[in-house]
Design an enzyme around this catalytic site. Structure first.
Site, PDB file in Angstrom:
ATOM      1  N   HIS A 167       0.853  -1.173   0.000  1.00 22.24           N
ATOM      2  CA  HIS A 167       0.000   0.000   0.000  1.00 22.24           C
ATOM      3  C   HIS A 167       0.892   1.226   0.000  1.00 22.24           C
ATOM      4  CE1 HIS A 167      -3.065   2.894   1.546  1.00 22.24           C
ATOM      5  NE2 HIS A 167      -3.819   2.174   0.734  1.00 22.24           N
ATOM      6  N   HIS A 168       0.514   2.248  -0.773  1.00 17.95           N
ATOM      7  CA  HIS A 168       1.374   3.424  -0.960  1.00 17.95           C
ATOM      8  C   HIS A 168       1.637   4.163   0.339  1.00 17.95           C
ATOM      9  CE1 HIS A 168       3.554   6.315  -3.203  1.00 17.95           C
ATOM     10  NE2 HIS A 168       2.899   6.200  -4.338  1.00 17.95           N
ATOM     11  N   SER A 169       0.817   3.944   1.347  1.00 18.08           N
ATOM     12  CA  SER A 169       1.040   4.616   2.625  1.00 18.08           C
ATOM     13  C   SER A 169       2.332   4.163   3.291  1.00 18.08           C
ATOM     14  CB  SER A 169      -0.140   4.364   3.570  1.00 18.08           C
ATOM     15  OG  SER A 169      -0.328   2.967   3.791  1.00 18.08           O
TER      16      SER A 169
END
Length: 526
Positions: A167-169
């Site tokens: 996930h890009h987070s």
């Protein structure tokens, strides 16, 4: 592919982070300062329902994958980093802020080994469909938000393929590339981590002449300094105003490449093509540019050719479609969100070295963006595509646009909240056509515990664009990766054909214009 589709969970329209009232119920061991920090504004943005972005890295290997190695070695490498062994939770006792909370990782929940049918019409088509179906799914937020898919599937480019999804987070492309370097070793020197070319240019690189001692009297040097500061401030104000205008009303031209609203929720078709990095270096040296200038110029040429064909569809003959100028007479505004690393000092190599030594490093999402206008048109001289790209990039280098766009996220969240940031960012992105990224990779061939890598192809899905274009270097190769909405770009392989053909045309023009001698040693171009 029915069994594959059933095996992959359909992507949710939004992520619902775990809510906790008692931190000890999640983990019973001490957390580091990094783990106790709340998520950054950028990380929180990537949890918004219509900005839920995942990064996918397709990695080709020269030999079959031994899954046992992943189970044995990941705890010694990947899981040492707190973000890959932490949950992202909402703390109700702290105003609903999302925080990193350490947890125990069960690799069985993260390593996926799909069943591959014994008889396949095309292994490459199976891989393409697998990644396409993967883009329909999300990762359960009740565990650290990453997974690794191991496919012992022989394709045209590799003997086996690994698909790493996060996930890009958790971090940006620079973070992931630095982590890859820290976790791998050079094939020829197993005791050494890989290296990448040092970045020579920076947004403020044009001040170097003053620092190194500009010739002339003191008043002339002071005058030059004042002029440079003035142009830096002016360019930044103009660029920031351009961003604001884009967010409010300035939209790109409606072309066959413009995606409709809601495209971020559609699955993405991901395809890639590997070309010669030596060819790009040859062009770079012959035209006194950078690899990034060449990549942007080649992309500009490829997009022009692709749009020309799309506009020519339905005309009388094939020749009318492919050779004539079918583009509208009015100027086409086609802009890209160009992703820029804004870490103040550490490049990928320095970040990897710090991670290898367990030192503090600026992990996470440290990037801003620059609005880059592509000049669409059919040029008689293919070199003009690179020259136009270079002129635009040189202008952008004399601006703090990327740094300001990065800083704006924190300001907006503090003043108006994360939902306001989501609305502003999504609208600004949607008013452009695509996202572009050019990431430098290892100079040497690398291996991960006995698995030699053939190529690296990173990209994303979940973004509010119909297309994302990534350039990724590895040794003497450059892999071009497209992540597209198939309703917007129904023939991504043809777009790859156009980009590859444009590189060939520009290289041939370099020779025909006498900028370099035919047959010159490639070793000269480094």
């Amino acid at each position: 592919m029915e069994s594959l589709t059933k095996a992959l969970r359909w992507r949710q329209s939004s992520l619902k982070p775990i809510q906790i009232t008692n931190r000890s119920s999640i983990a019973n061991h001490d957390a580091t300062d990094e783990e106790q920090r709340p998520l950054s504004p950028a990380a929180r943005l990537f949890h918004q329902p219509n900005f839920n972005i995942y990064i996918i890295a397709i990695i080709g290997f020269k030999n079959p994958i031994n899954p046992r190695v992943a189970y044995e070695k990941l705890p010694q490498s990947l899981l040492k980093h707190p973000r890959f062994s932490s949950l992202q939770v909402v703390d109700d006792k702290n105003g609903g802020i999302m925080e990193w909370v350490p947890t125990t990782v069960n690799l069985n929940n993260h390593i996926i080994i799909p069943n591959i049918p014994q008889t396949l019409d095309s292994h490459d088509k199976f891989l393409e469909d697998y990644v396409y179906n993967l883009s329909k799914t999300s990762i359960d937020s009740s565990k650290p938000m990453w997974d690794l898919h191991l496919l012992n599937l022989k394709t045209l480019d590799a003997e086996a393929v690994g698909i790493f999804r996060i996930h890009h987070s958790l971090g940006d492309g620079t973070s992931l590339m630095s982590f890859l370097l820290a976790c791998t070793r050079q094939i020829d020197n197993p005791d050494l981590v890989p290296t990448i070319p040092k970045k020579k240019d920076s947004n403020l690189g044009w001040f170097s002449s003053l620092r190194s001692g500009h010739e002339g009297p003191w008043w002339k040097r002071c005058f030059m300094a004042v002029c440079m500061v003035f142009w830096l401030v002016w360019n930044t104000l103009v660029d920031v105003g351009y961003i604001v205008a884009t967010g409010l009303f300035l939209k790109d031209t409606e072309t066959p490449m413009k995606a409709p609203a809601g495209v971020e929720l559609n699955p993405k078709k991901i395809v890639y093509r590997t070309v010669s990095l030596d060819d790009m270096k040859l062009i770079k040296n012959a035209m006194n540019t950078t690899i990034n200038d060449v990549a942007m110029g080649v992309t500009q040429a490829g997009l022009s050719q692709y749009l020309n064909r799309r506009y020519g569809e339905g005309k009388n003959s094939k020749g009318a479609t492919e050779k004539k100028n079918n583009l509208p007479k009015k100027k086409i505004q086609l802009r890209s969100m160009l992703v820029v690393n804004v870490r103040p000092s550490s490049g990928i190599q320095e970040l990897a070295d710090m991670m290898e030594k367990n030192s503090e490093a600026k992990w996470g999402n440290w990037f801003g963006y620059v609005i880059f206008p592509f000049t669409i048109g059919i040029r008689d001289n293919p070199l003009d595509y690179v020259r136009e790209a270079k002129a635009t990039i040189d202008r952008k280098r004399h601006s703090l646009e990327a740094l300001v766009s990065f800083s704006i996220t924190a300001i907006v969240v503090k003043l108006f909240g994360i939902k306001a940031l989501n609305t502003i960012t999504r609208t600004t992105f949607f008013h452009s056509i695509l996202i572009f990224s050019n990431l430098v990779g290892p100079q040497e061939e690398i291996e991960f515990y006995g698995h030699d890598m053939e190529f690296i192809a990173p990209t994303s899905y979940g973004h509010p664009h119909g297309m994302m274009i990534n350039f990724q270097s590895y040794v003497n190769k450059k892999t071009i990766v497209l992540s597209v909405d198939e309703n917007t770009i129904p023939d991504p392989q043809k777009l790859l054909d156009d980009i590859e053909a444009s590189l060939k045309l520009i290289k041939e023009a370099v020779y025909s214009k006498g900028l370099v001698e035919e047959g010159i040693s490639k070793a000269t171009f480094t």
